[in-house]
Design an enzyme around this catalytic site. Structure first.
Site, mmCIF file in Angstrom:
data_model
loop_
_atom_site.group_PDB
_atom_site.id
_atom_site.type_symbol
_atom_site.label_atom_id
_atom_site.label_comp_id
_atom_site.label_asym_id
_atom_site.label_seq_id
_atom_site.Cartn_x
_atom_site.Cartn_y
_atom_site.Cartn_z
ATOM 1 N N TYR A 191 19.867 65.749 77.205
ATOM 2 C CA TYR A 191 20.839 64.664 77.050
ATOM 3 C C TYR A 191 20.139 63.391 76.602
ATOM 4 O O TYR A 191 20.650 62.651 75.755
ATOM 5 C CB TYR A 191 21.587 64.416 78.377
ATOM 6 C CG TYR A 191 22.746 63.475 78.173
ATOM 7 C CD1 TYR A 191 23.988 63.966 77.767
ATOM 8 C CD2 TYR A 191 22.592 62.100 78.327
ATOM 9 C CE1 TYR A 191 25.045 63.108 77.526
ATOM 10 C CE2 TYR A 191 23.656 61.237 78.084
ATOM 11 C CZ TYR A 191 24.877 61.744 77.692
ATOM 12 O OH TYR A 191 25.916 60.907 77.445
ATOM 13 N N PHE B 61 34.075 50.758 49.534
ATOM 14 C CA PHE B 61 34.234 52.173 49.857
ATOM 15 C C PHE B 61 35.251 52.260 50.983
ATOM 16 O O PHE B 61 35.288 51.396 51.867
ATOM 17 C CB PHE B 61 32.923 52.868 50.225
ATOM 18 C CG PHE B 61 33.149 54.337 50.401
ATOM 19 C CD1 PHE B 61 33.374 55.139 49.298
ATOM 20 C CD2 PHE B 61 33.271 54.898 51.652
ATOM 21 C CE1 PHE B 61 33.703 56.481 49.440
ATOM 22 C CE2 PHE B 61 33.597 56.247 51.808
ATOM 23 C CZ PHE B 61 33.803 57.043 50.699
ATOM 24 N N THR B 62 36.075 53.310 50.952
ATOM 25 C CA THR B 62 37.236 53.382 51.846
ATOM 26 C C THR B 62 36.908 53.125 53.313
ATOM 27 O O THR B 62 37.470 52.224 53.939
ATOM 28 C CB THR B 62 37.916 54.762 51.713
ATOM 29 O OG1 THR B 62 36.909 55.763 51.800
ATOM 30 C CG2 THR B 62 38.640 54.904 50.395
ATOM 31 N N ASP C 254 24.217 50.080 52.363
ATOM 32 C CA ASP C 254 24.790 51.406 52.545
ATOM 33 C C ASP C 254 23.851 52.376 51.835
ATOM 34 O O ASP C 254 23.905 52.543 50.617
ATOM 35 C CB ASP C 254 26.209 51.484 51.985
ATOM 36 C CG ASP C 254 26.825 52.861 52.222
ATOM 37 O OD1 ASP C 254 26.062 53.816 52.472
ATOM 38 O OD2 ASP C 254 28.062 52.985 52.143
ATOM 39 N N LYS D 202 24.927 63.131 52.674
ATOM 40 C CA LYS D 202 24.719 63.104 51.217
ATOM 41 C C LYS D 202 23.230 63.294 50.927
ATOM 42 O O LYS D 202 22.721 64.396 51.001
ATOM 43 C CB LYS D 202 25.235 61.781 50.638
ATOM 44 C CG LYS D 202 26.752 61.690 50.523
ATOM 45 C CD LYS D 202 27.412 61.416 51.824
ATOM 46 C CE LYS D 202 28.849 60.974 51.710
ATOM 47 N NZ LYS D 202 29.477 60.784 53.007
ATOM 48 N N ARG E 134 40.416 59.577 43.149
ATOM 49 C CA ARG E 134 39.813 58.291 43.503
ATOM 50 C C ARG E 134 40.531 57.215 42.685
ATOM 51 O O ARG E 134 40.010 56.710 41.707
ATOM 52 C CB ARG E 134 38.305 58.267 43.199
ATOM 53 C CG ARG E 134 37.478 59.262 43.989
ATOM 54 C CD ARG E 134 37.065 58.800 45.375
ATOM 55 N NE ARG E 134 38.104 58.933 46.386
ATOM 56 C CZ ARG E 134 37.931 58.645 47.673
ATOM 57 N NH1 ARG E 134 36.774 58.219 48.117
ATOM 58 N NH2 ARG E 134 38.906 58.775 48.522
ATOM 59 N N PHE F 174 44.941 58.813 51.651
ATOM 60 C CA PHE F 174 44.628 59.893 50.711
ATOM 61 C C PHE F 174 44.320 61.213 51.403
ATOM 62 O O PHE F 174 44.501 62.273 50.830
ATOM 63 C CB PHE F 174 43.448 59.503 49.816
ATOM 64 C CG PHE F 174 42.276 58.984 50.584
ATOM 65 C CD1 PHE F 174 42.162 57.635 50.863
ATOM 66 C CD2 PHE F 174 41.303 59.849 51.061
ATOM 67 C CE1 PHE F 174 41.096 57.156 51.604
ATOM 68 C CE2 PHE F 174 40.230 59.377 51.797
ATOM 69 C CZ PHE F 174 40.129 58.023 52.071
HETATM 70 C C1 P71 Z 1 32.565 61.137 49.842
HETATM 71 C C2 P71 Z 1 32.448 60.624 51.210
HETATM 72 C C3 P71 Z 1 33.240 61.279 52.303
HETATM 73 C C4 P71 Z 1 34.601 60.708 52.233
HETATM 74 C C5 P71 Z 1 34.916 59.612 52.999
HETATM 75 C C6 P71 Z 1 36.157 59.037 52.872
HETATM 76 C C7 P71 Z 1 37.043 59.538 51.944
HETATM 77 C C8 P71 Z 1 36.740 60.644 51.198
HETATM 78 C C9 P71 Z 1 35.509 61.227 51.343
HETATM 79 C C10 P71 Z 1 31.438 58.878 52.470
HETATM 80 C C11 P71 Z 1 30.746 57.652 52.445
HETATM 81 C C12 P71 Z 1 30.211 57.113 51.224
HETATM 82 C C13 P71 Z 1 29.593 55.886 51.233
HETATM 83 C C14 P71 Z 1 29.039 55.297 49.999
HETATM 84 C C15 P71 Z 1 29.977 55.690 53.571
HETATM 85 C C16 P71 Z 1 30.601 56.899 53.631
HETATM 86 C C17 P71 Z 1 31.136 57.380 54.938
HETATM 87 N N1 P71 Z 1 31.733 59.529 51.362
HETATM 88 N N2 P71 Z 1 29.490 55.199 52.392
HETATM 89 O O1 P71 Z 1 32.059 60.484 48.922
HETATM 90 O O2 P71 Z 1 30.290 57.776 50.072
HETATM 91 O O3 P71 Z 1 30.315 58.357 55.441
HETATM 92 O O4 P71 Z 1 31.815 60.355 55.543
HETATM 93 O O5 P71 Z 1 29.644 60.284 56.772
HETATM 94 O O6 P71 Z 1 31.536 58.921 57.540
HETATM 95 O O7 P71 Z 1 33.143 62.216 49.664
HETATM 96 P P1 P71 Z 1 30.861 59.545 56.366
#
Ligand code: P71
Length: 461
Positions: A76, A128-129, A219, A262, A386, A453
């Site tokens: 833990y 970013f969303t 980021d 990523k 997107r 979305f």
């Molecule tokens: C991508 C994603 C995943 C995603 C998130 C929201 C809507 C659709 C798909 C996530 C990112 C990203 C950047 C630049 C932070 C996050 C969040 N991307 N910054 O591209 O691209 O990270 O998903 O691990 O929480 O499909 P998280």
């Protein structure tokens, strides 16, 4: 051609384990798409042949990472994998303090809560969303200060992810530096088409923010891909290796949020990394409320081990060249057939420019959503909207945001698909492009409140 000697490069790995894919008929796809309300997020992965929805968490791990899973220390508190990860983050990213989180948005949540007060403004190189949502939930307002070129899909500026320093200065003048806790800068800007910023721009940003006592939060989700573009496009960096460039980038910032799903070649994980002790102390305290103890942050020990090992592989030049090379391969094939895409070709994805793909379709008929559905129907290739659906609504007026970019993203999981998969996907898009004038738009019949979305549903007009 005979005299032209072609020397190809290929992936620096071979395939040891395979995952079978289901091939579907057009009729099956029609049914699946209707059930999913024309939203590719709502399809079952089983019904998808080639999944280009996202590069997030879809990576193929290496044998070394899989072996690392067996060395998970699932204590833990104080897991040895946490300390391994901390060492790797210090070595390659250079930040002093590490708070693991279950994924990127966990880190965004923490940093937003710690640094943003209601009424603050957070400038960034395009939204970013999840990042913007956490800033808004903390009472802040996101302000886009990316260069104008980023909003123009056919502008070929090699660093379309750059911040427009004049826009930032204007904002500082307007609202005052005290209301700007930090600038949020992302590597290879996702919503702009995977476009990098230059080291020069980052250094200038550092100078400007230092003058005003404003912090920079990076980021770093796709920072390594950004480093590859700096190496290949920016003068003075050709002879530096990816790790050196990554380290230098981070050195110009105060902290980073990371979605390790990523760049870091894992299926789950993230972190918040900081240099400031006080902010770290608060983050370490908050993480136990929302994620888990500060030495695991919602992850298993084995997940942290895979991440630590992933960092070492992700900065290898041969890896990143093959990764971005695959994206370029598809992009160039589409360009040869005049399919409109965002240029230059980005790091993690190809973005179809739907405003040019469907010039006859108004944005309120959701052209990118329509195209993503149509590509799936054609070949079982899953892509992601997107555009206007992702952009959501203005929280004050309740109106849709009408983003300049209305895109469909073909996102490439790292080390997963072959060149033949890429050919199948490309040919399908070319086919859809050829019959683009016969395709009708959509209307939204269900709209969730947050990040709509993911779960919105549509009907054919
Ligand atoms: C991508 C994603 C995943 C995603 C998130 C929201 C809507 C659709 C798909 C996530 C990112 C990203 C950047 C630049 C932070 C996050 C969040 N991307 N910054 O591209 O691209 O990270 O998903 O691990 O929480 O499909 P998280």
């Amino acid at each position: 051609m005979k005299n032209q000697k072609r020397r190809s490069w290929a992936e620096p790995f071979k395939i040891k384990m395979v995952e079978p894919l289901k091939m579907t008929t057009k009729h099956q796809r029609e049914t699946a798409l209707k059930e999913a309300g024309f939203n590719t997020f709502l399809l079952r992965s089983e019904d998808v042949y080639i999944d280009l929805l996202t590069d997030s968490g879809t990576n193929a791990m290496s044998e070394n990472q899989w072996a690392g899973l067996m060395l998970g220390d699932e204590a833990y508190a104080g897991s040895r994998n946490y300390f391994h990860l901390e060492d790797a983050v210090r070595k390659y990213y250079g930040y002093k303090y590490l708070v693991p989180t279950h994924q990127g948005r966990g880190a965004e949540h923490l940093i937003s809560k710690i640094m943003i007060k209601p009424g603050d403004f957070i400038p960034g190189n395009m939204y970013f969303t999840t990042t913007r949502l956490h800033q808004e939930l903390a009472g802040g307002t996101f302000v886009d200060v990316i260069i104008d070129a980023a909003h123009n899909p056919s502008n070929t500026n090699p660093f379309k992810g750059n911040i427009d320093l004049q826009k930032l200065e204007d904002l500082i003048k307007k609202v005052g530096a005290k209301k700007i806790p930090y600038v949020s800068i992302a590597g290879t800007v996702n919503m702009a088409g995977g476009q990098p910023f230059s080291m020069k721009n980052l250094k200038q940003l550092r100078e400007l923010t230092n003058k005003h006592g404003i912090k920079i939060v990076f980021d770093a989700t796709r920072a390594i891909e950004n480093a590859y573009f700096i190496k290949t496009r920016e003068t003075g960096y050709q002879d530096k290796n990816i790790a050196e460039i990554l380290f230098e980038m981070c050195s110009h910032t105060d902290g980073a949020t990371m979605s390790a799903k990523k760049d870091l070649l894992v299926n789950i994980g993230g972190f918040l990394a900081l240099n400031d002790w006080d902010a770290f102390e608060e983050a370490r305290n908050l993480v136990v409320v929302y994620e888990g103890l500060h030495t695991y942050g919602g992850l298993a020990g084995r997940d942290m081990e895979a991440m630590a090992r992933g960092i070492e592989e992700a900065v290898m030049f041969d890896h990143i060249r093959a990764r971005i090379g695959q994206v370029e391969y598809v992009g160039n094939k589409l360009l040869e057939e005049d399919v409109p895409i965002v240029e230059p070709i980005g790091g993690h994805a190809i973005f179809l420019d739907t405003k040019r793909f469907f010039p006859h379709m108004p944005q309120i008929e959701f052209p990118a959503q329509t195209l993503a559905a149509e590509i799936y129907l054609d070949s079982g290739v899953r892509t992601m909207e997107r555009g206007i659906v992702s952009a959501g609504r203005n929280k004050e007026t309740g109106d849709h945001y009408y983003p300049k970019l209305e895109l469909v993203r073909l996102t490439f999981p790292r080390r997963v698909y072959t060149q033949a998969h890429c050919d199948v996907a490309t040919e399908s898009i070319i086919d859809v492009y050829e019959r683009r004038n016969t395709i009708k738009g959509l209307k939204m019949i269900y709209e969730p409140k947050y990040l709509r979305f993911f779960q919105a549903r549509f009907e054919k007009l």
